[in-house]
Design a protein around this motif. Structure first.
Motif, PDB file in Angstrom:
ATOM      1  N   LEU B  47       0.826  -1.206   0.000  1.00 47.74           N
ATOM      2  CA  LEU B  47       0.000   0.000   0.000  1.00 47.74           C
ATOM      3  C   LEU B  47       0.861   1.257   0.000  1.00 47.74           C
ATOM      4  O   LEU B  47       0.420   2.334  -0.386  1.00 47.74           O
ATOM      5  N   GLY B  48       2.117   1.079   0.442  1.00 48.19           N
ATOM      6  CA  GLY B  48       3.059   2.207   0.467  1.00 48.19           C
ATOM      7  C   GLY B  48       3.289   2.814  -0.903  1.00 48.19           C
ATOM      8  O   GLY B  48       3.686   3.983  -1.006  1.00 48.19           O
ATOM      9  N   VAL B  49       3.042   2.043  -1.962  1.00 49.91           N
ATOM     10  CA  VAL B  49       3.262   2.590  -3.309  1.00 49.91           C
ATOM     11  C   VAL B  49       2.316   3.759  -3.588  1.00 49.91           C
ATOM     12  O   VAL B  49       2.571   4.567  -4.479  1.00 49.91           O
ATOM     13  N   LEU B  50       1.252   3.834  -2.806  1.00 51.33           N
ATOM     14  CA  LEU B  50       0.319   4.957  -2.993  1.00 51.33           C
ATOM     15  C   LEU B  50       1.018   6.301  -2.738  1.00 51.33           C
ATOM     16  O   LEU B  50       0.613   7.332  -3.268  1.00 51.33           O
ATOM     17  N   LEU B  51       2.081   6.248  -1.922  1.00 52.61           N
ATOM     18  CA  LEU B  51       2.830   7.483  -1.638  1.00 52.61           C
ATOM     19  C   LEU B  51       3.411   8.095  -2.908  1.00 52.61           C
ATOM     20  O   LEU B  51       3.662   9.294  -2.969  1.00 52.61           O
ATOM     21  N   SER B  52       3.643   7.241  -3.920  1.00 54.26           N
ATOM     22  CA  SER B  52       4.250   7.759  -5.142  1.00 54.26           C
ATOM     23  C   SER B  52       3.312   8.710  -5.888  1.00 54.26           C
ATOM     24  O   SER B  52       3.739   9.410  -6.788  1.00 54.26           O
ATOM     25  N   ALA B 289       8.131   7.012  -6.033  1.00 55.40           N
ATOM     26  CA  ALA B 289       7.790   6.883  -7.459  1.00 55.40           C
ATOM     27  C   ALA B 289       8.934   6.223  -8.224  1.00 55.40           C
ATOM     28  O   ALA B 289       8.719   5.328  -9.053  1.00 55.40           O
ATOM     29  N   VAL B 290      10.152   6.645  -7.918  1.00 58.05           N
ATOM     30  CA  VAL B 290      11.317   6.036  -8.581  1.00 58.05           C
ATOM     31  C   VAL B 290      11.404   4.553  -8.196  1.00 58.05           C
ATOM     32  O   VAL B 290      11.653   3.687  -9.041  1.00 58.05           O
ATOM     33  N   GLY B 291      11.162   4.283  -6.929  1.00 60.53           N
ATOM     34  CA  GLY B 291      11.199   2.896  -6.459  1.00 60.53           C
ATOM     35  C   GLY B 291      10.132   2.046  -7.133  1.00 60.53           C
ATOM     36  O   GLY B 291      10.378   0.889  -7.499  1.00 60.53           O
ATOM     37  N   LEU B 292       8.942   2.630  -7.308  1.00 61.87           N
ATOM     38  CA  LEU B 292       7.852   1.896  -7.957  1.00 61.87           C
ATOM     39  C   LEU B 292       8.200   1.599  -9.416  1.00 61.87           C
ATOM     40  O   LEU B 292       7.977   0.485  -9.904  1.00 61.87           O
ATOM     41  N   PHE B 293       8.774   2.597 -10.080  1.00 62.50           N
ATOM     42  CA  PHE B 293       9.171   2.397 -11.478  1.00 62.50           C
ATOM     43  C   PHE B 293      10.203   1.258 -11.572  1.00 62.50           C
ATOM     44  O   PHE B 293      10.115   0.383 -12.426  1.00 62.50           O
ATOM     45  N   ARG B 294      11.165   1.299 -10.662  1.00 53.73           N
ATOM     46  CA  ARG B 294      12.190   0.259 -10.636  1.00 53.73           C
ATOM     47  C   ARG B 294      11.552  -1.118 -10.443  1.00 53.73           C
ATOM     48  O   ARG B 294      11.902  -2.087 -11.124  1.00 53.73           O
ATOM     49  N   SER B 295      10.588  -1.193  -9.537  1.00 51.84           N
ATOM     50  CA  SER B 295       9.915  -2.471  -9.278  1.00 51.84           C
ATOM     51  C   SER B 295       9.136  -2.943 -10.501  1.00 51.84           C
ATOM     52  O   SER B 295       9.119  -4.137 -10.817  1.00 51.84           O
ATOM     53  N   LEU B 296       8.478  -2.006 -11.185  1.00 50.96           N
ATOM     54  CA  LEU B 296       7.697  -2.389 -12.358  1.00 50.96           C
ATOM     55  C   LEU B 296       8.601  -2.908 -13.479  1.00 50.96           C
ATOM     56  O   LEU B 296       8.276  -3.902 -14.138  1.00 50.96           O
ATOM     57  N   VAL B 297       9.736  -2.239 -13.665  1.00 46.19           N
ATOM     58  CA  VAL B 297      10.685  -2.717 -14.681  1.00 46.19           C
ATOM     59  C   VAL B 297      11.205  -4.100 -14.280  1.00 46.19           C
ATOM     60  O   VAL B 297      11.295  -5.009 -15.109  1.00 46.19           O
ATOM     61  N   GLY B 298      11.523  -4.251 -12.997  1.00 47.96           N
ATOM     62  CA  GLY B 298      11.977  -5.553 -12.503  1.00 47.96           C
ATOM     63  C   GLY B 298      10.929  -6.624 -12.725  1.00 47.96           C
ATOM     64  O   GLY B 298      11.245  -7.753 -13.148  1.00 47.96           O
ATOM     65  N   CYS B 299       9.672  -6.280 -12.480  1.00 50.26           N
ATOM     66  CA  CYS B 299       8.556  -7.219 -12.654  1.00 50.26           C
ATOM     67  C   CYS B 299       8.428  -7.607 -14.133  1.00 50.26           C
ATOM     68  O   CYS B 299       8.254  -8.789 -14.468  1.00 50.26           O
ATOM     69  N   ALA B 300       8.552  -6.604 -15.020  1.00 51.70           N
ATOM     70  CA  ALA B 300       8.469  -6.882 -16.459  1.00 51.70           C
ATOM     71  C   ALA B 300       9.595  -7.817 -16.879  1.00 51.70           C
ATOM     72  O   ALA B 300       9.381  -8.757 -17.674  1.00 51.70           O
ATOM     73  N   LEU B 301      10.769  -7.575 -16.322  1.00 56.78           N
ATOM     74  CA  LEU B 301      11.912  -8.441 -16.654  1.00 56.78           C
ATOM     75  C   LEU B 301      11.669  -9.870 -16.193  1.00 56.78           C
ATOM     76  O   LEU B 301      12.021 -10.828 -16.888  1.00 56.78           O
ATOM     77  N   VAL B 302      11.050 -10.023 -15.024  1.00 56.34           N
ATOM     78  CA  VAL B 302      10.739 -11.367 -14.518  1.00 56.34           C
ATOM     79  C   VAL B 302       9.788 -12.076 -15.492  1.00 56.34           C
ATOM     80  O   VAL B 302       9.981 -13.255 -15.826  1.00 56.34           O
ATOM     81  N   LEU B 303       8.782 -11.341 -15.973  1.00 59.15           N
ATOM     82  CA  LEU B 303       7.816 -11.959 -16.893  1.00 59.15           C
ATOM     83  C   LEU B 303       8.483 -12.339 -18.214  1.00 59.15           C
ATOM     84  O   LEU B 303       8.225 -13.412 -18.766  1.00 59.15           O
ATOM     85  N   VAL B 304       9.366 -11.464 -18.691  1.00 56.68           N
ATOM     86  CA  VAL B 304      10.098 -11.773 -19.937  1.00 56.68           C
ATOM     87  C   VAL B 304      10.966 -13.009 -19.718  1.00 56.68           C
ATOM     88  O   VAL B 304      11.010 -13.921 -20.552  1.00 56.68           O
TER      89      VAL B 304
END
Lengths: 496, 319
Positions: B47-52, B289-304
């Motif tokens: 829920l902390g991502v809401l801070l972004s 926000a930067v942390g969330l972006f990093r996590s999303l890119v990491g998540c995309a890489l995991v899916l790839v």
């Protein structure tokens, strides 16, 4: 020894004389709080170091219930942030200068200007510049019981003697000294050029006042935001003085005067190199550190006589940092009472200040006849006790460093025990010091100053160690957006 | 005989959910602690991502600012510099470490004396157990630009450098990445050999015997038997580690300094600098926000990587 015993007896008498009236003299109109909650970092005695006894003694002196919330020192500001965001604010909180300015600007802290001006504390504090340095637009949101201290330049006397030099008083003489220390044989080992003159932990500091480790090169330059003589906020990094400072640093680095590893040095690295006689000019903390440096040089069998250099002509004054500050939060229901019974008593000169300075009798200090860590003390002789947490070491102080206290103790049993070199370095520092400014936090600063500071530090490092010219550096500053960010922050500060 | 109407389908009487839960109640009870743990420590912190999406300085309640933090992030050149540095440093480090681990594994595999082999393995595993702080300190001394620096002293002694022109490897924009890769290879290659050594020990000895009968020497055995057997593992290791490239922090943080920030700043150190380098109260909304972006890119890489893994490992993904 007899003299020391007499002094200890006098101390005890002074404490007894001052303890009771302190609370009894409280203003009739100010309601005495029943309980005070404070949030403190590790600079107050921790649980393992007798906090319970400290708390009990404080309560005994005031008759007020004291609750101490003390998070882990390293995580202190995380917990402070969480606590303030949670809304369950303590009455009193200790804050570093950055958080003090930020929290005051956010309206979290109680304005104690009036309470301070109507208190006896104002008369007791000897150097009002310390308090004035904490004012923001005239308002006072906290009190520092100690000065912030700062760095003074130490020069090895033996090195000066070996090179046939006197202590420098201006930059030209300073450079001559650096040249002699770098190209000559200042350590007297028969080899020319195997030493360097200066070392520092970083080319620019990580916190205000930033320039305190290499003041002779920075001189009147200041790489961050400050209010100039006209009362206008400016960014010192964009001024000509900073460009000249960068050139001086680059020249000195290329000439080999400055330790090549200054960029990556930690303070411990610098100290060790100094003790190993690798360099001779070290700008470091005034006061107790003068004795520490001397002791360690002796331990390394290196000539230990150091000259604490008054600030050279071009530098003018050493910077004194802003000390951590005791503040009352807006959440406090009886701020006048808390000021009177907590803040004001901390510097009462008597029992309470003694408690904050040396701790609790029998726990942190004693006058009993005993042996502590191999040293025998006679009855009545004041001495500190063994550290409860770190065996084999003695306590030196409690929260207030007696050498830095802004108000004197009525009787300080260790006043005569201050080593000469510590006293001299403090005197030299005090004779030529200027207070670092508090910088108010704005939205623009919160948003941009992280990138801006990183860019400024990068530019300083590239100019000094990677051969970038000053002109190229400022072109980079412009191209990377630094100039625009800087202007945006300056505008926001001036608009406040 | 009366012909019965036979229905091929089996009629299943639907058991109500409550009855099924009751039937398996003890299993659900045993699952409960895991569920609570997962919710408390994995999902609620998210829920902390809401801070972004807010402006938040840790003092007063967060103020909703929509996508402002992301707009600012994408417009900051220093953010993109950190993003590309993260990818470049991580991927090159991954390729170098994996390549060196394969080479080292093949060399170790050639050691016939078992005791010597184990000793060699133990020695090369050791750097992995050193903390990055200690590693940075040790390599700081080895690469020191003074007469005490091992590398500079060696280069001077063989005439590559002149005295007084020592290289500041860790303080030079030109040399920092090279030094970083070397230090990473030194620290992690040994540990990386474990999985390859396990694969090598599983190769059927009959393959070597057959190769020997066909006249293959050591080199040809390595080329035609050992290396093909390792190939699947190499690809698997690369894919699995590719999913972690956005996590780069500690190794960079302890080795970087002001001079090399343009080549050494990665997303995690960028977040750190945003939070602690600003001399003011930071905007946690932006760093989140930067942390969330990093996590999303990491998540995309995991899916790839999961997709690639299924392709390479015959349907076996990584998630």
């Amino acid at each position: 020894m007899l003299k020391r015993r007499m002094l200890a007896l006098a101390a005890t008498a002074a404490m007894v004389a001052t303890s009771v009236p302190m609370v009894a003299m409280a203003d009739e109109e100010v309601e005495k709080p029943e309980k005070i909650t404070i949030m403190v970092d590790g600079t107050v005695f921790t649980q393992a170091n007798g906090r319970a006894e400290f708390e009990a003694r404080w309560e005994e002196l005031t008759g007020i219930d004291l609750e101490i919330i003390q998070p882990d020192h390293d995580a202190y500001y995380d917990v402070v942030g969480q606590t303030m965001a949670g809304g369950d604010w303590p009455d009193v909180i200790i804050l570093s200068s950055t958080y003090y300015a930020g929290y005051a600007a956010e309206g979290v802290l109680w304005d104690m200007s009036e309470a301070y001006e109507n208190s006896s504390l104002m008369e007791r504090i000897e150097d009002q510049s310390v308090i004035d340095g904490l004012r923001m637009d005239g308002a006072l949101y906290g009190i520092s019981p100690t000065r912030g201290n700062g760095c003074v330049t130490y020069v090895k006397k033996a090195w000066l003697d070996n090179c046939g030099l006197e202590a420098p008083t201006n930059y030209e003489e300073y450079l001559n000294m650096l040249n002699a220390f770098t190209t000559g044989d200042p350590d007297g080992n028969g080899v020319d050029g195997d030493t360097y003159a200066v070392s520092a932990a970083g080319l620019i500091g990580g916190e205000a006042p930033y320039v305190n480790y290499l003041p002779e090169f920075y001189q009147d330059a200041y790489p961050s935001f400050y209010k100039n003589e006209e009362g206008v906020w400016v960014d010192g990094f964009t001024e000509d003085a900073m460009k000249e400072a960068l050139q001086r640093l680059q020249d000195a680095y290329e000439a080999g005067y400055i330790d090549k590893e200054s960029l990556t040095n930690g303070t411990k690295d610098c100290r060790n190199k100094f003790y190993e006689d690798k360099f001779g000019v070290f700008t470091y903390w005034a006061g107790t550190w003068a004795t520490n440096l001397k002791t360690n040089l002796e331990a390394n069998e290196v000539d230990s006589e150091l000259i604490a250099l008054p600030a050279i002509e071009e530098t003018g004054a050493y910077f004194e940092r802003v000390a951590p500050t005791w503040c009352i939060t807006e959440g406090c229901e009886n701020p006048e009472g808390v000021f009177k019974y907590f803040i004001e008593t901390m510097l009462d000169g008597g029992d309470m200040q003694f408690l904050w300075t040396y701790g609790v009798e029998g726990v942190h200090w004693s006058t009993a006849a005993e042996e502590v860590l191999g040293v025998t003390y006679e009855e009545g002789e004041f001495h500190m006790l063994e550290n409860l947490e770190t065996e084999g070491t003695l306590y030196t102080k409690a929260h207030i460093d007696p050498m830095l206290a802004v108000a004197p103790l009525d009787y300080d049993p260790k006043a005569d025990a201050i080593p000469e070199e510590s006293r001299i370095s403090t005197e030299v520092f005090n004779s030529t010091k200027k207070q670092a400014q508090l910088v108010v936090s704005t939205d623009e600063m919160s948003m941009l100053n992280g990138d801006l500071t990183t860019l400024k530090n990068e530019i300083v490092a590239l100019v000094v160690t990677n051969g970038m010219t000053v002109e190229e550096a400022y072109e980079k500053f412009e191209a990377d957006g630094g100039a625009a960010w800087s202007q945006e922050i300056v505008d926001s500060l001036n608009a406040k | 005989m009366k012909k019965k109407n036979v229905n091929n389908s089996v009629a299943v009487r639907k058991v109500p959910l409550s009855a099924r839960i009751y039937k398996y109640r003890w299993f659900y009870l045993m699952f409960l602690p895991v569920l609570i743990f997962g919710i408390l420590f994995y999902y609620m912190p998210m829920l902390g991502v809401l801070l972004s999406f807010t402006k938040y300085n840790g003092i007063k309640d967060p103020t909703f600012v929509g996508m402002d933090n992301f707009e600012r992030m994408f417009s900051m050149p220093k953010f993109w510099e950190a993003f590309w540095n993260t990818l470049e440093l991580s991927i090159i480090k991954l390729l170098l470490n994996t390549g060196m681990a394969v080479i080292l594994s093949l060399l170790l595999n050639e050691i016939i004396n078992l005791k010597l082999k184990k000793l060699a393995q133990t020695i090369i595993y050791l750097p992995h157990f050193m903390s990055w702080v200690v590693t940075a300190s040790v390599w700081g001394m080895i690469l020191s630009p003074t007469s005490e620096g091992l590398v500079n002293t060696f280069l001077i002694s063989i005439g590559v450098l002149e005295k007084g022109s020592e290289v500041y490897f860790l303080g030079s924009v030109k040399w920092w990445r090279f030094a970083y890769y070397v230090i990473n290879i030194w620290k992690d290659t040994g540990w990386g050999t474990i999985i390859f050594m396990a694969t090598l020990s599983g190769i059927n000895p009959e393959l070597y015997e057959a190769a020997a009968i066909d006249g293959a020497g050591r080199w040809k055995k390595m080329r035609y038997v050992t290396f093909p057997a390792l190939l699947n593992t190499i690809i698997t290791v690369l894919i699995l580690n590719l999913a972690k490239v956005m996590n780069l922090f500690e190794s960079v943080f302890v080795l970087q300094n002001d001079a090399v920030v343009s080549t050494a700043q990665v997303l995690q150190t960028y977040i750190y600098a945003q939070t602690f380098n600003g001399s003011g109260i930071p905007n946690y909304g932006y760093s989140t926000a930067v942390g969330l972006f990093r996590s999303l890119v990491g998540c995309a890489l995991v899916l790839v990587c999961n997709y690639l893994s299924k392709k390479v490992r015959e349907g076996r993904g990584i998630v």
